[in-house]
Write a protein that holds these residues in place. Structure first.
Motif, PDB file in Angstrom:
ATOM      1  N   ALA A 140       1.013  -1.397   0.041  1.00  0.00           N
ATOM      2  CA  ALA A 140       0.002  -0.166   0.073  1.00  0.00           C
ATOM      3  C   ALA A 140       0.840   1.256  -0.073  1.00  0.00           C
ATOM      4  CB  ALA A 140      -1.258  -0.033   1.025  1.00  0.00           C
ATOM      5  N   ASP A 141       1.909   1.297   0.758  1.00  0.00           N
ATOM      6  CA  ASP A 141       2.933   2.450   0.661  1.00  0.00           C
ATOM      7  C   ASP A 141       3.527   2.894  -0.676  1.00  0.00           C
ATOM      8  OD1 ASP A 141       2.522   3.050   3.362  1.00  0.00           O
ATOM      9  OD2 ASP A 141       4.088   1.682   3.962  1.00  0.00           O
ATOM     10  N   ASP A 142       3.588   1.756  -1.488  1.00  0.00           N
ATOM     11  CA  ASP A 142       4.001   2.177  -2.849  1.00  0.00           C
ATOM     12  C   ASP A 142       2.874   2.330  -3.903  1.00  0.00           C
ATOM     13  OD1 ASP A 142       6.462   0.873  -1.550  1.00  0.00           O
ATOM     14  OD2 ASP A 142       5.958  -0.939  -2.498  1.00  0.00           O
ATOM     15  N   ILE A 143       1.763   2.737  -3.486  1.00  0.00           N
ATOM     16  CA  ILE A 143       0.576   3.010  -4.468  1.00  0.00           C
ATOM     17  C   ILE A 143       0.365   4.306  -4.156  1.00  0.00           C
ATOM     18  CG2 ILE A 143      -1.768   2.256  -5.259  1.00  0.00           C
ATOM     19  CD1 ILE A 143      -0.898  -0.543  -4.757  1.00  0.00           C
ATOM     20  N   THR A 144       0.317   5.188  -5.220  1.00  0.00           N
ATOM     21  CA  THR A 144      -0.400   6.566  -5.354  1.00  0.00           C
ATOM     22  C   THR A 144      -1.638   6.292  -6.031  1.00  0.00           C
ATOM     23  OG1 THR A 144       2.119   7.281  -5.246  1.00  0.00           O
ATOM     24  CG2 THR A 144       0.267   8.898  -5.752  1.00  0.00           C
ATOM     25  N   VAL A 145      -2.618   7.018  -5.661  1.00  0.00           N
ATOM     26  CA  VAL A 145      -3.879   7.122  -6.165  1.00  0.00           C
ATOM     27  C   VAL A 145      -4.333   8.348  -6.869  1.00  0.00           C
ATOM     28  CG1 VAL A 145      -6.349   6.257  -6.029  1.00  0.00           C
ATOM     29  CG2 VAL A 145      -4.484   5.516  -4.636  1.00  0.00           C
ATOM     30  N   ASP A 146      -4.765   8.575  -8.023  1.00  0.00           N
ATOM     31  CA  ASP A 146      -5.282   9.677  -8.161  1.00  0.00           C
ATOM     32  C   ASP A 146      -6.943   9.499  -8.622  1.00  0.00           C
ATOM     33  OD1 ASP A 146      -5.200  12.617  -9.413  1.00  0.00           O
ATOM     34  OD2 ASP A 146      -4.864  11.817 -11.391  1.00  0.00           O
ATOM     35  N   TYR A 147      -7.836   9.987  -7.675  1.00  0.00           N
ATOM     36  CA  TYR A 147      -9.128   9.579  -7.754  1.00  0.00           C
ATOM     37  C   TYR A 147      -9.866  10.591  -6.757  1.00  0.00           C
ATOM     38  CZ  TYR A 147     -12.816   6.160  -8.543  1.00  0.00           C
ATOM     39  OH  TYR A 147     -13.897   5.609  -9.213  1.00  0.00           O
ATOM     40  N   ASP A 148     -11.040  10.375  -6.468  1.00  0.00           N
ATOM     41  CA  ASP A 148     -11.916  11.179  -5.507  1.00  0.00           C
ATOM     42  C   ASP A 148     -11.382  10.581  -4.325  1.00  0.00           C
ATOM     43  OD1 ASP A 148     -13.962  12.054  -3.567  1.00  0.00           O
ATOM     44  OD2 ASP A 148     -14.764  12.848  -5.447  1.00  0.00           O
ATOM     45  N   GLU A 149     -10.774  11.196  -3.223  1.00  0.00           N
ATOM     46  CA  GLU A 149     -10.325  10.542  -2.196  1.00  0.00           C
ATOM     47  C   GLU A 149     -11.604  10.203  -1.269  1.00  0.00           C
ATOM     48  OE1 GLU A 149      -7.227  12.445   0.142  1.00  0.00           O
ATOM     49  OE2 GLU A 149      -7.519  11.485   2.127  1.00  0.00           O
ATOM     50  N   LYS A 150     -12.602  10.897  -1.043  1.00  0.00           N
ATOM     51  CA  LYS A 150     -13.941  10.537  -0.285  1.00  0.00           C
ATOM     52  C   LYS A 150     -14.590   9.504  -0.740  1.00  0.00           C
ATOM     53  CE  LYS A 150     -14.875  13.991   2.647  1.00  0.00           C
ATOM     54  NZ  LYS A 150     -13.792  14.816   2.882  1.00  0.00           N
ATOM     55  N   ILE A 151     -14.602   9.200  -2.091  1.00  0.00           N
ATOM     56  CA  ILE A 151     -15.217   8.169  -2.516  1.00  0.00           C
ATOM     57  C   ILE A 151     -14.602   6.849  -2.383  1.00  0.00           C
ATOM     58  CG2 ILE A 151     -16.116   6.987  -4.934  1.00  0.00           C
ATOM     59  CD1 ILE A 151     -17.788   9.732  -3.696  1.00  0.00           C
ATOM     60  N   LEU A 152     -13.177   6.777  -2.567  1.00  0.00           N
ATOM     61  CA  LEU A 152     -12.304   5.642  -2.393  1.00  0.00           C
ATOM     62  C   LEU A 152     -12.577   5.315  -0.655  1.00  0.00           C
ATOM     63  CD1 LEU A 152     -10.648   3.756  -3.443  1.00  0.00           C
ATOM     64  CD2 LEU A 152      -8.752   4.920  -2.654  1.00  0.00           C
ATOM     65  N   GLU A 153     -12.576   6.349   0.025  1.00  0.00           N
ATOM     66  CA  GLU A 153     -12.605   6.115   1.371  1.00  0.00           C
ATOM     67  C   GLU A 153     -13.949   5.556   1.922  1.00  0.00           C
ATOM     68  OE1 GLU A 153     -11.610   9.433   3.983  1.00  0.00           O
ATOM     69  OE2 GLU A 153     -12.826   8.418   5.679  1.00  0.00           O
ATOM     70  N   LEU A 154     -15.052   6.154   1.207  1.00  0.00           N
ATOM     71  CA  LEU A 154     -16.505   5.865   1.358  1.00  0.00           C
ATOM     72  C   LEU A 154     -16.411   4.070   1.125  1.00  0.00           C
ATOM     73  CD1 LEU A 154     -19.690   7.483   0.408  1.00  0.00           C
ATOM     74  CD2 LEU A 154     -19.238   5.398  -0.685  1.00  0.00           C
ATOM     75  N   SER A 155     -15.967   3.995  -0.194  1.00  0.00           N
ATOM     76  CA  SER A 155     -15.962   2.471  -0.821  1.00  0.00           C
ATOM     77  C   SER A 155     -15.184   1.365   0.178  1.00  0.00           C
ATOM     78  CB  SER A 155     -15.471   2.775  -2.119  1.00  0.00           C
ATOM     79  OG  SER A 155     -15.885   3.206  -2.945  1.00  0.00           O
ATOM     80  N   LEU A 156     -14.000   1.689   0.470  1.00  0.00           N
ATOM     81  CA  LEU A 156     -13.337   0.892   1.332  1.00  0.00           C
ATOM     82  C   LEU A 156     -13.953   0.732   2.864  1.00  0.00           C
ATOM     83  CD1 LEU A 156      -9.773   1.932   0.313  1.00  0.00           C
ATOM     84  CD2 LEU A 156     -10.976  -0.373  -0.225  1.00  0.00           C
ATOM     85  N   SER A 157     -14.500   2.016   3.222  1.00  0.00           N
ATOM     86  CA  SER A 157     -14.884   1.861   4.626  1.00  0.00           C
ATOM     87  C   SER A 157     -16.416   0.971   4.349  1.00  0.00           C
ATOM     88  CB  SER A 157     -15.565   3.409   5.024  1.00  0.00           C
ATOM     89  OG  SER A 157     -16.151   3.216   5.966  1.00  0.00           O
ATOM     90  N   ASN A 158     -17.092   1.117   3.501  1.00  0.00           N
ATOM     91  CA  ASN A 158     -18.267   0.288   3.351  1.00  0.00           C
ATOM     92  C   ASN A 158     -17.889  -1.381   3.700  1.00  0.00           C
ATOM     93  OD1 ASN A 158     -21.317   1.074   3.520  1.00  0.00           O
ATOM     94  ND2 ASN A 158     -20.285   2.714   2.067  1.00  0.00           N
TER      95      ASN A 158
END
Ligand code: ADP
Length: 261
Positions: A140-158
Motif C-alpha cells: 500500500a505504501d508504494d501505491i499512489t492514487v489519483d481519484y476522488d479520495e472521499k469516494i475511495l474512503e467511502l467505498s473501502l470503509s463500507n
C-alpha cells in the motif's frame, strides 16, 4: 336504446374510475408501508449506537481519577467510533439523495493509498470481534492514487466494515492491492457468513439485505451507493461469495497517472 347506451357508458366509466382509485389507494398504501418500514429501520439503526454512546459517556464521566485515564480514554474512543458510524449512515442517506438528483460533485486529487487505508482500518479496528484481525496490503505504501479520495474512503470503509460485521470471532479480513498500467484493484476478502447463492443477484439493489444478515445491523444501502459512485468515476465493483465460507469484494478504479509521477 340511446338511454341504455348512455347508462352502459356511464357504468364503464364508473368501473374504470373505481379501478383507478383503488390502484392509487393501493399505491399510497404501499408507499405508506415503505415509509413506515424505512422509519423503523432508521430508528433501529440509530437507537443501538446512541444507547452505546450514552453508556460510554456515563462511564467516562465516572472515571475522573488520574489512574483511570486509560479507561476513560477507551470509552471516549468508543463514543468517537459510534458517532462516526452514525455519521456514515447520514452520509449514505445524503449520498442517495445526491445520486438520485444528479447533484454529486466529485473532486480528484493525488494521495497515497496508505493514507485512506490507515483511516478506514483505524475505524474498523474498533469494531473487531475477539480474535478478529485485518491484514493490511504490504504494497500500500508504494501505491499512489489519483481519484476522488472521499469516494475511495467511502467505498473501502463500507466494504471493510461489512467484512468485519458479517464475520465471526477469530477470522481474518485480508486486504490486497494490485496495480497495472490501467487499473488499481483492491480486494477485501473475508471468512464470514457469505451471501446465499439465490440472493446474490440482488446484492447491488438498494435496501437489499440477505436473510442470513438480518441479525447484524444494516440498512442495505452501502454497496448500492459504492457501486453508483465507482461507476460514475469509471470504476466498478464485483464480488464472489460462498455461504458460510466467505466473500471477496473487488473494486477496480482507473489509474490516470503512473505511481512514480
Ligand atoms: P448493510 O450492511 O448496511 O445491510 P450493504 O449495502 O453494505 O448494507 O450490504 C447489503 C447486504 O449485502 C447486507 O445486508 C448483507 O446481506 C450482504 N453483504 C454485504 N457484504 C457482505 C459480506 N462481506 N459478507 C456477507 N454478506 C454481505
Amino acid at each position: 336504446t340511446e338511454r341504455a347506451n348512455y347508462t352502459e357508458r356511464l357504468e364503464k366509466t364508473v368501473v374504470e374510475r373505481t379501478r383507478q382509485l383503488e390502484e392509487a389507494l393501493g399505491k399510497e398504501k404501499e408507499l405508506n408501508e415503505l415509509k413506515t418500514k424505512f422509519l423503523s429501520l432508521v430508528s433501529h439503526e440509530f437507537k443501538t449506537p446512541i444507547s452505546g454512546i450514552l453508556t460510554s459517556a456515563t462511564l467516562a464521566g465516572k472515571y475522573t481519577k488520574e489512574e483511570q485515564q486509560e479507561k476513560r480514554e477507551k470509552h471516549l474512543d468508543t463514543i468517537k467510533s459510534k458517532v462516526k458510524y452514525l455519521n456514515t449512515i447520514i452520509d449514505d442517506f445524503l449520498s442517495i439523495e445526491r445520486l438520485d438528483t444528479g447533484k454529486t460533485n466529485y473532486k480528484f486529487s493525488t494521495f497515497p493509498l496508505s493514507k485512506v487505508l490507515n483511516e478506514v482500518i483505524y475505524d474498523a479496528n474498533m469494531h473487531l470481534k475477539s480474535g478478529q484481525s485485518i491484514k493490511y496490503p504490504p504494497n500500500a505504501d508504494d501505491i499512489t492514487v489519483d481519484y476522488d479520495e472521499k469516494i475511495l474512503e467511502l467505498s473501502l470503509s463500507n466494504l471493510i466494515h461489512n467484512a468485519v460485521k458479517y464475520s465471526s470471532e477469530n477470522t481474518i479480513v485480508d486486504i490486497k492491492a494490485y496495480q497495472n498500467e490501467t487499473h488499481l484493484e483492491i480486494q477485501i476478502i473475508d471468512q464470514g457468513i457469505g451471501i446465499p447463492e439465490h440472493e446474490q443477484r440482488f446484492v447491488f439493489d438498494r435496501y437489499f439485505r440477505a436473510e442470513n444478515a438480518l441479525l447484524s445491523p444494516g440498512t442495505g444501502i452501502g454497496i448500492n451507493i459504492v457501486k453508483n459512485h465507482l461507476e460514475n468515476l469509471g470504476g466498478n465493483i464485483t464480488f464472489k461469495s460462498v455461504q458460510n465460507e466467505g466473500s471477496t469484494f473487488t473494486i477496480s478504479i482507473p489509474v490516470t497517472k503512473s505511481p512514480s509521477l
